[in-house]
Design an enzyme around this catalytic site. Structure first.
Site, PDB file in Angstrom:
ATOM      1  N   SER A  95      -2.789  24.828  34.714  1.00 48.45           N
ATOM      2  CA  SER A  95      -3.500  24.873  34.762  1.00 48.45           C
ATOM      3  C   SER A  95      -5.127  25.473  34.656  1.00 48.45           C
ATOM      4  O   SER A  95      -6.365  24.973  34.777  1.00 48.45           O
ATOM      5  CB  SER A  95      -3.865  25.476  36.745  1.00 48.45           C
ATOM      6  OG  SER A  95      -2.233  24.744  37.124  1.00 48.45           O
ATOM      7  N   ARG A 133       8.565  23.817  31.056  1.00 50.06           N
ATOM      8  CA  ARG A 133       7.912  22.638  30.385  1.00 50.06           C
ATOM      9  C   ARG A 133       8.216  23.331  28.473  1.00 50.06           C
ATOM     10  O   ARG A 133       7.968  22.692  28.112  1.00 50.06           O
ATOM     11  CB  ARG A 133       5.571  23.535  30.150  1.00 50.06           C
ATOM     12  CG  ARG A 133       4.920  23.045  31.569  1.00 50.06           C
ATOM     13  CD  ARG A 133       4.318  23.667  31.960  1.00 50.06           C
ATOM     14  NE  ARG A 133       4.031  25.299  31.761  1.00 50.06           N
ATOM     15  CZ  ARG A 133       3.256  25.765  31.700  1.00 50.06           C
ATOM     16  NH1 ARG A 133       2.156  25.533  32.021  1.00 50.06           N
ATOM     17  NH2 ARG A 133       3.302  27.426  31.769  1.00 50.06           N
TER      18      ARG A 133
END
Ligand code: COA
Length: 162
Positions: A128, A90
């Site tokens: 998450s 990311r």
């Protein structure tokens, strides 16, 4: 046929993970999305719940299969004859940890290499944990997860609150 393996905890699977799944599925003949079957301590969802949410998230993708694994990832890779493992990046901060994992996995099984795929810009800052935190305070996470995951988060968090 080249077999790719994309493993993670997926607690729960996010659109960031799905972005990586789509990219990986376009370069692998077949992709196995593998859910780490780890004692649920610290995780919100059980292994079976995480597995089901992954299955519903990839339901339309013909060359993607969902499985669970326990123990060493490289052993699972060996057992299914995976040609390569996929990890999503990311940002640059992910790289240190990911390279450490790659090196360890390579030492354990030099025959299965790891390919890094970079996520789309809109998912660069999600995880998450962040999604679970925002959902626990009633924040809107509907852009970041599938409908089933949003629903599962709502049910799980409201059950926990009682
Ligand atoms: N979009 C959004 N979020 C992403 C992402 C993406 N593209 N890529 C990673 N993340 C997030 C995840 O949501 C997760 O966030 P969280 O920590 O807030 O929950 C975090 O980045 C890391 O998640 P993930 O990629 O699922 O990795 P993991 O650390 O949960 O799982 C395993 C790593 C399961 C692959 C690894 O622990 C493993 O291989 N275990 C088996 C045992 C083993 O072989 N150990 C030796 C390894 S060298």
């Amino acid at each position: 046929m080249t077999l790719g393996l994309y493993a993670g905890s997926f607690d729960p699977i996010t659109k960031g993970h799905l972005d990586i799944v789509q990219r990986a599925a376009s370069i692998a003949g077949k992709l196995v999305l593998a859910v780490f079957d780890t004692p649920s301590k610290g995780l919100l969802f059980s292994t079976n719940e995480r597995l089901q949410l992954c299955q519903s998230a990839v339901a339309g993708m013909k060359n993607v299969e969902v499985a669970k694994f326990s123990g060493l990832l490289v052993e699972f890779a060996r057992s299914i004859n995976a040609n390569f493992m996929i990890r999503g990046l990311r940002n640059i901060t992910d790289l240190d940890y990911e390279v450490a994992m790659l090196m360890m996995n390579r030492k354990l099984n030099p025959r299965v290499d790891t390919i890094f795929l970079y996520t789309s810009q809109e998912y660069q800052s999600i995880s998450s944990s962040l999604i679970k935190e925002v959902a626990s305070f009633g924040g809107d996470i509907t852009d970041l997860v599938t409908k089933d995951v949003a629903q599962a988060l709502k049910s799980k968090l409201s059950a926990q609150a009682q």
